[in-house]
Design a protein around this motif. Structure first.
Motif, PDB file in Angstrom:
ATOM      1  N   VAL A  29      69.573  52.644 -28.372  1.00  0.00           N
ATOM      2  CA  VAL A  29      70.551  53.728 -28.230  1.00  0.00           C
ATOM      3  C   VAL A  29      69.910  55.039 -28.653  1.00  0.00           C
ATOM      4  CG1 VAL A  29      72.717  54.658 -29.123  1.00  0.00           C
ATOM      5  CG2 VAL A  29      72.551  52.244 -28.552  1.00  0.00           C
ATOM      6  N   ASP A  33      69.112  58.390 -26.466  1.00  0.00           N
ATOM      7  CA  ASP A  33      69.598  59.695 -26.915  1.00  0.00           C
ATOM      8  C   ASP A  33      68.469  60.725 -26.913  1.00  0.00           C
ATOM      9  OD1 ASP A  33      71.354  61.606 -28.212  1.00  0.00           O
ATOM     10  OD2 ASP A  33      70.153  61.219 -30.000  1.00  0.00           O
ATOM     11  N   ARG A  36      67.545  62.140 -23.601  1.00  0.00           N
ATOM     12  CA  ARG A  36      68.568  62.884 -22.870  1.00  0.00           C
ATOM     13  C   ARG A  36      68.045  64.246 -22.424  1.00  0.00           C
ATOM     14  NH1 ARG A  36      74.327  64.115 -25.143  1.00  0.00           N
ATOM     15  NH2 ARG A  36      73.475  63.266 -27.062  1.00  0.00           N
ATOM     16  N   GLU A  92      79.317  57.820 -23.741  1.00  0.00           N
ATOM     17  CA  GLU A  92      80.428  58.708 -24.030  1.00  0.00           C
ATOM     18  C   GLU A  92      81.754  57.965 -23.985  1.00  0.00           C
ATOM     19  OE1 GLU A  92      80.086  62.046 -21.420  1.00  0.00           O
ATOM     20  OE2 GLU A  92      77.990  62.345 -21.983  1.00  0.00           O
ATOM     21  N   VAL A  94      82.192  54.837 -24.666  1.00  0.00           N
ATOM     22  CA  VAL A  94      82.283  54.031 -25.882  1.00  0.00           C
ATOM     23  C   VAL A  94      82.654  54.904 -27.071  1.00  0.00           C
ATOM     24  CG1 VAL A  94      80.912  52.752 -27.552  1.00  0.00           C
ATOM     25  CG2 VAL A  94      80.776  52.186 -25.145  1.00  0.00           C
ATOM     26  N   LEU A  98      85.746  54.547 -29.668  1.00  0.00           N
ATOM     27  CA  LEU A  98      85.561  54.525 -31.120  1.00  0.00           C
ATOM     28  C   LEU A  98      86.443  55.578 -31.784  1.00  0.00           C
ATOM     29  CD1 LEU A  98      81.682  54.084 -31.367  1.00  0.00           C
ATOM     30  CD2 LEU A  98      83.454  52.415 -31.914  1.00  0.00           C
TER      31      LEU A  98
ATOM     32  N   GLN B   2      81.127  66.809 -24.159  1.00  0.00           N
ATOM     33  CA  GLN B   2      80.881  65.522 -24.795  1.00  0.00           C
ATOM     34  C   GLN B   2      80.501  65.779 -26.248  1.00  0.00           C
ATOM     35  OE1 GLN B   2      77.240  64.752 -25.054  1.00  0.00           O
ATOM     36  NE2 GLN B   2      76.590  66.604 -24.019  1.00  0.00           N
ATOM     37  N   SER B   3      81.154  65.008 -27.110  1.00  0.00           N
ATOM     38  CA  SER B   3      81.076  65.326 -28.527  1.00  0.00           C
ATOM     39  C   SER B   3      79.922  64.616 -29.219  1.00  0.00           C
ATOM     40  CB  SER B   3      82.390  64.930 -29.185  1.00  0.00           C
ATOM     41  OG  SER B   3      82.732  63.610 -28.813  1.00  0.00           O
ATOM     42  N   LEU B   4      78.989  64.086 -28.444  1.00  0.00           N
ATOM     43  CA  LEU B   4      77.888  63.356 -29.086  1.00  0.00           C
ATOM     44  C   LEU B   4      76.943  64.342 -29.774  1.00  0.00           C
ATOM     45  CD1 LEU B   4      77.078  60.757 -26.303  1.00  0.00           C
ATOM     46  CD2 LEU B   4      78.348  60.430 -28.402  1.00  0.00           C
ATOM     47  N   PRO B   5      76.765  64.169 -31.063  1.00  0.00           N
ATOM     48  CA  PRO B   5      75.810  64.999 -31.793  1.00  0.00           C
ATOM     49  C   PRO B   5      74.409  64.646 -31.348  1.00  0.00           C
ATOM     50  CG  PRO B   5      76.635  63.225 -33.189  1.00  0.00           C
ATOM     51  CD  PRO B   5      77.397  63.158 -31.914  1.00  0.00           C
ATOM     52  N   HIS B   6      73.493  65.573 -31.467  1.00  0.00           N
ATOM     53  CA  HIS B   6      72.239  65.250 -30.777  1.00  0.00           C
ATOM     54  C   HIS B   6      71.131  64.502 -31.454  1.00  0.00           C
ATOM     55  CE1 HIS B   6      69.887  64.373 -27.614  1.00  0.00           C
ATOM     56  NE2 HIS B   6      69.644  65.556 -27.112  1.00  0.00           N
ATOM     57  N   PRO B   7      70.633  64.791 -32.560  1.00  0.00           N
ATOM     58  CA  PRO B   7      70.020  63.529 -32.959  1.00  0.00           C
ATOM     59  C   PRO B   7      71.158  62.626 -33.429  1.00  0.00           C
ATOM     60  CG  PRO B   7      68.945  65.391 -34.019  1.00  0.00           C
ATOM     61  CD  PRO B   7      70.230  65.880 -33.402  1.00  0.00           C
ATOM     62  N   ILE B   8      71.390  61.577 -32.697  1.00  0.00           N
ATOM     63  CA  ILE B   8      72.470  60.655 -33.061  1.00  0.00           C
ATOM     64  C   ILE B   8      72.198  60.072 -34.442  1.00  0.00           C
ATOM     65  CG2 ILE B   8      73.101  58.262 -32.619  1.00  0.00           C
ATOM     66  CD1 ILE B   8      73.871  58.813 -29.957  1.00  0.00           C
ATOM     67  N   LEU B  12      76.072  55.959 -36.170  1.00  0.00           N
ATOM     68  CA  LEU B  12      76.746  56.002 -34.878  1.00  0.00           C
ATOM     69  C   LEU B  12      76.011  55.124 -33.869  1.00  0.00           C
ATOM     70  CD1 LEU B  12      78.950  57.048 -33.123  1.00  0.00           C
ATOM     71  CD2 LEU B  12      77.616  59.106 -32.677  1.00  0.00           C
ATOM     72  N   ALA B  13      74.689  55.204 -33.889  1.00  0.00           N
ATOM     73  CA  ALA B  13      73.898  54.353 -32.990  1.00  0.00           C
ATOM     74  C   ALA B  13      74.232  52.886 -33.243  1.00  0.00           C
ATOM     75  CB  ALA B  13      72.411  54.604 -33.192  1.00  0.00           C
ATOM     76  N   ILE B  16      77.725  52.158 -31.722  1.00  0.00           N
ATOM     77  CA  ILE B  16      77.671  52.082 -30.265  1.00  0.00           C
ATOM     78  C   ILE B  16      77.007  50.782 -29.832  1.00  0.00           C
ATOM     79  CG2 ILE B  16      76.712  53.169 -28.208  1.00  0.00           C
ATOM     80  CD1 ILE B  16      76.895  55.833 -29.599  1.00  0.00           C
TER      81      ILE B  16
END
Lengths: 114, 114
Positions: A29, A33, A36, A92, A94, A98, B2-8, B12-13, B16
């Motif tokens: 994952v 990321d 991306r 996204e 998923v 969450l 999309q609310s994914l922060p960038h270094p995840i 969270l990883a 997911i």
DNA sequence: CTACTGTACAACTAAATCGTTGCAGAGAGT
DNA sequence: ACTCTCTGCAACGATTTAGTTGTACAGTAG
């Protein structure tokens, strides 16, 4: 609309499960990321992940076999990139699930009777 | 968007990945498929799947812990239903990816030089 | 040609996971 | 109360998978 046959044949279930399992690993994952923003070489990925080169290489192999990423060799480096952009949509989706789970829990806590 | 922060963040990883792993099993994919029409009891599921009751029960536990399905007890039976409808969207998305992969391969075969 | 860097493959260990078997508890019927 | 059905839990063996270590191969620099 959705072309899924209804008793899903076993083979298809197997294929679907295989793809989910390919993403079902924290390290992978995180790799996706990082990819991306564009392609990255193995050593850069390993550096950013704080993981061993061989380990990262193996995870990339899994993602490549599943057709999620592709390799491009240039000189001494090998660059990997995401070819199946759908994986981002999956993540996204998923994350959305969450979040709704968490807000449900939060509502329960907030609405606790004395 | 999309609310994914960038270094995840690793946590969270992990979350997911856990969810993907929950669906990354052929039997569980088939269970979810059967539950698409509505709730079913464990024994009916086991019967339709041609699997042992304990086995199905265990897979249902995994799906329940992840918050994908929920249980409802009624008399002697326990009925499971899908609470996170997002999983269906996930499966369709994956099927879409599989189809485009296949069509790409088919094009390659069809365009073979003599 | 030799040395160095970047990558992948193979083997090994440790851990997680699947499926089965046996058993215990809950509910319904006699 | 007794029995039968349905379900979940615990334990076991077998398979799979992650991560590490060692090594081999390709490309680059000196």
């Amino acid at each position: 609309m959705q072309s899924l046959p209804h008793p899903i044949p076993d083979d298809l279930a197997e294929l679907i499960a295989r793809r989910f399992r390919a993403i079902g690993e924290p390290m992978r994952v995180r790799i996706l990321d990082l990819l991306r923003d564009g392609e990255l070489s193995v050593n850069v990925l390993a550096e950013q992940l704080g993981a061993g080169q061989q380990n990262v290489s193996k995870h990339l192999s899994v993602l490549a076999e599943t057709g999620i990423v592709a390799r491009r060799k240039e000189g001494n480096h090998v660059y990997y990139r995401v070819v199946d952009e759908g994986v981002f949509a999956l993540c996204e989706q998923v994350c959305g699930s969450l979040q709704s789970q968490l807000s449900t829990l939060a509502a329960l806590v907030g609405g606790l009777p004395t």
